[in-house]
Design an enzyme around this catalytic site. Structure first.
Site, PDB file in Angstrom:
ATOM      1  N   ARG A  67     -35.115  38.153  -8.974  1.00  0.00           N
ATOM      2  CA  ARG A  67     -34.774  37.579 -10.274  1.00  0.00           C
ATOM      3  C   ARG A  67     -33.591  36.624 -10.095  1.00  0.00           C
ATOM      4  NH1 ARG A  67     -31.152  39.828 -14.927  1.00  0.00           N
ATOM      5  NH2 ARG A  67     -31.485  38.096 -16.347  1.00  0.00           N
ATOM      6  N   HIS A 114     -28.784  31.776 -18.153  1.00  0.00           N
ATOM      7  CA  HIS A 114     -27.855  32.850 -17.788  1.00  0.00           C
ATOM      8  C   HIS A 114     -26.432  32.274 -17.852  1.00  0.00           C
ATOM      9  CE1 HIS A 114     -27.555  36.856 -15.439  1.00  0.00           C
ATOM     10  NE2 HIS A 114     -26.322  36.507 -15.742  1.00  0.00           N
ATOM     11  N   GLU A 139     -28.956  38.337 -21.858  1.00  0.00           N
ATOM     12  CA  GLU A 139     -27.867  38.951 -22.625  1.00  0.00           C
ATOM     13  C   GLU A 139     -27.286  38.065 -23.719  1.00  0.00           C
ATOM     14  OE1 GLU A 139     -24.922  40.214 -19.814  1.00  0.00           O
ATOM     15  OE2 GLU A 139     -26.210  41.718 -18.909  1.00  0.00           O
ATOM     16  N   ASN A 161     -30.812  45.361 -19.166  1.00  0.00           N
ATOM     17  CA  ASN A 161     -29.679  45.439 -18.242  1.00  0.00           C
ATOM     18  C   ASN A 161     -28.856  46.656 -18.625  1.00  0.00           C
ATOM     19  OD1 ASN A 161     -30.577  43.039 -17.258  1.00  0.00           O
ATOM     20  ND2 ASN A 161     -28.857  41.801 -17.978  1.00  0.00           N
ATOM     21  N   TYR A 203     -25.760  49.327 -17.605  1.00  0.00           N
ATOM     22  CA  TYR A 203     -24.612  49.619 -16.747  1.00  0.00           C
ATOM     23  C   TYR A 203     -23.862  50.882 -17.132  1.00  0.00           C
ATOM     24  CZ  TYR A 203     -25.180  45.060 -14.641  1.00  0.00           C
ATOM     25  OH  TYR A 203     -25.689  43.989 -13.954  1.00  0.00           O
ATOM     26  N   GLU A 214     -31.291  44.568 -14.604  1.00  0.00           N
ATOM     27  CA  GLU A 214     -30.012  44.692 -13.902  1.00  0.00           C
ATOM     28  C   GLU A 214     -29.559  46.136 -14.005  1.00  0.00           C
ATOM     29  OE1 GLU A 214     -26.826  42.069 -15.148  1.00  0.00           O
ATOM     30  OE2 GLU A 214     -28.191  40.364 -15.330  1.00  0.00           O
TER      31      GLU A 214
HETATM   32  O1  IFM Z   1     -22.523  39.830 -13.476  1.00  0.00           O
HETATM   33  C1  IFM Z   1     -23.042  40.202 -14.717  1.00  0.00           C
HETATM   34  C2  IFM Z   1     -24.332  39.459 -15.018  1.00  0.00           C
HETATM   35  O2  IFM Z   1     -24.170  38.085 -14.952  1.00  0.00           O
HETATM   36  C3  IFM Z   1     -24.815  39.804 -16.400  1.00  0.00           C
HETATM   37  N1  IFM Z   1     -24.907  41.231 -16.575  1.00  0.00           N
HETATM   38  C4  IFM Z   1     -23.754  42.019 -16.194  1.00  0.00           C
HETATM   39  C5  IFM Z   1     -23.333  41.675 -14.780  1.00  0.00           C
HETATM   40  C6  IFM Z   1     -22.131  42.543 -14.358  1.00  0.00           C
HETATM   41  O3  IFM Z   1     -21.059  42.338 -15.189  1.00  0.00           O
END
Ligand code: IFM
Length: 449
Positions: free
Chosen positions: A78, A122, A168, A295, A297, A354
């Site tokens: 990606r 992005h 995002e 995404n 985290y 992500e």
């Molecule tokens: O690095 C970023 C990415 O560009 C977008 N999502 C979160 C990642 C980590 O912060």
């Protein structure tokens, strides 16, 4: 006893990157400036004072990087296309050498047996479009984006079969136009951030139509930073705050995309700050898509507070493990988020687009990077991914963030997310232990827990 979890046949194993974070070569072959060039060259914006001018020099080293993907046994990659490389002024004249770069990259990936997953936006808006009416604040940015998508998909649509319109939109609206932490670094108000979000979603809808026409039969989706939001306690005020936060972070986007309406409770709550909706907008935003990219985290544990009125929330950080970003390590959040999205919105396919962690990494005496914490992070998150598939969620692929250590926006090069270590002085790449784990998982399609 160790247990092995098996992924479905044909599962997509990839790593993700973004143009400004890895390419460098910002003034080469006719590329125009982006808002991130301007922002990083403004003193005081990036914590280590760096820029993406060189980054991972991927613009010159892409062959070597494809080779790394091959060594990692990845079957997908990606990446994003830099709008100012293709249209240096944001609209009008096409910069053929910029397009050619992506064309070569796509050909190289296909030759290596790696499927390209292309993100069209992005974060790196052409500066010329920011200067014209404030970028995403101007409604006609939708036409600019549509024209850009048209150029890219006419050129690559014969070879790229997986398209992601935006990465995002929450991030670039909130962090760029409200909190000022990201480019263009504006500290406006909630109304502006929601206007940006609305225009971004409209641009997504316009892009879906163009991609359907220019790349028929390909898969089209959008990438959101969905959070699993939970109240920090049983107190009614915390439960209400969690609902508001879920609204601003998740439901404003997901309801619009999948249900064709903004959530009523949020419109009432934000009042005059509500997005500027014109007749037909929600129909355009909610065009059917083939997949949702998530995404993921961390989870968000939320209590009532005074952040971002009228959302009035506060993040609660329970004891536990945290990454260098200060994000709680919570593998269950992956399971909960995907199940939740599946149950509430039922996208036909979901990809984790992500997932990853920034930790301190050192190159050891044996020449390797023993990033044990990241290895454990991936192992535990991948186990949750396998479990959520077993629970019936149509998760078809997983992209680690990131292929390479790279330019982590406002944190510069201080936060390393890569499964491949980059020595930024020499551009030497070294596969980390987490990269070897990913390679083994991708090769065998199973994970031992
Ligand atoms: O690095 C970023 C990415 O560009 C977008 N999502 C979160 C990642 C980590 O912060």
């Amino acid at each position: 006893m160790a247990e092995e979890l098996v992924f479905p046949e044909g599962f997509v194993w990839g790593a993700a990157t973004a143009a400004y974070q890895i390419e460098g070569a910002v003034a080469e072959d006719g590329r125009g400036p982006s808002i991130w060039d301007t922002f990083t060259h403004t003193p005081g914006t990036i914590s280590d004072g760096t820029t993406g001018d060189v980054a991972c020099d991927h613009y010159h080293r892409w062959r070597e990087d494809i080779d790394l993907m091959r060594r990692l046994h990845l079957n997908a990659y990606r990446f994003s296309v830099a709008w100012p490389r293709v249209l240096p002024q944001g609209r009008g004249r096409v910069n053929q050498p910029g397009l050619d770069f992506y064309s070569r990259l796509v050909d190289g990936l296909l030759e290596a047996g790696i499927t390209p997953y292309l993100t069209l936006y992005h974060f790196d808006l052409p500066q010329a479009l920011q200067d014209d009416g404030g970028g995403w604040l101007r409604r006609s940015i939708v036409d600019d984006f549509a024209a850009f998508v048209d150029v890219v998909s006419r050129t690559l649509g014969d070879r790229v079969r997986h398209w992601m319109t935006l990465n995002e939109p929450w991030s670039f609206g909130m962090l760029g136009y409200l909190e000022g932490e990201d480019a263009p670094g504006l500290r406006l108000d909630l109304q502006s951030a929601l206007t940006v979000a609305h225009h971004a979603l409209l641009a997504h809808g316009a892009a879906v139509d163009i991609l359907r026409a220019n790349a028929p039969g390909s898969q089209v989706g959008i990438v959101l930073d969905v959070n699993h939001v939970a109240p920090a306690s049983d107190a009614p005020e915390d439960i209400a705050a969690a609902r508001r936060y879920d609204g601003i972070q998740n439901r404003m986007y997901l309801d619009a995309l999948f249900h064709g309406r903004y959530p009523e409770d949020m419109l009432t709550l934000v009042g005059e700050a509500a997005p500027p909706v014109a007749p037909g907008d929600l129909r355009q935003i909610s065009r059917p898509i083939d997949f949702l990219g998530v995404n993921l985290y961390r989870r968000s544990l939320v209590a009532a507070g005074d952040t971002l009125p009228p959302i009035n929330w506060r993040r609660v950080n329970p004891p536990g493990e945290y990454t260098l970003m200060g994000w709680e390590v919570s593998p269950n959040a992956l399971y909960d988020t995907l199940l939740d999205v599946h149950q509430r919105y039922a996208p036909p396919t979901i990809y984790v687009t992500e997932n990853g962690a920034a930790f301190e990494d050192t190159l050891a005496g044996d020449g390797r990077v023993h990033d044990d914490r990241r290895v454990a992070y991936f192992r535990n998150h991948l186990a949750q991914a396998a479990c959520v598939i077993a629970a019936g969620v149509p998760l078809h692929g997983y992209f680690a963030w990131s292929l390479l250590d790279n330019f982590e926006w406002a944190y510069g090069y201080e936060r390393r997310f890569g499964v491949v270590h980059v020595d930024f002085a020499t551009q030497q790449r070294t596969i980390k232990d987490s990269g070897y784990l990913l390679a083994e998982v991708a090769r065998t399609n199973r994970i031992a827990t």
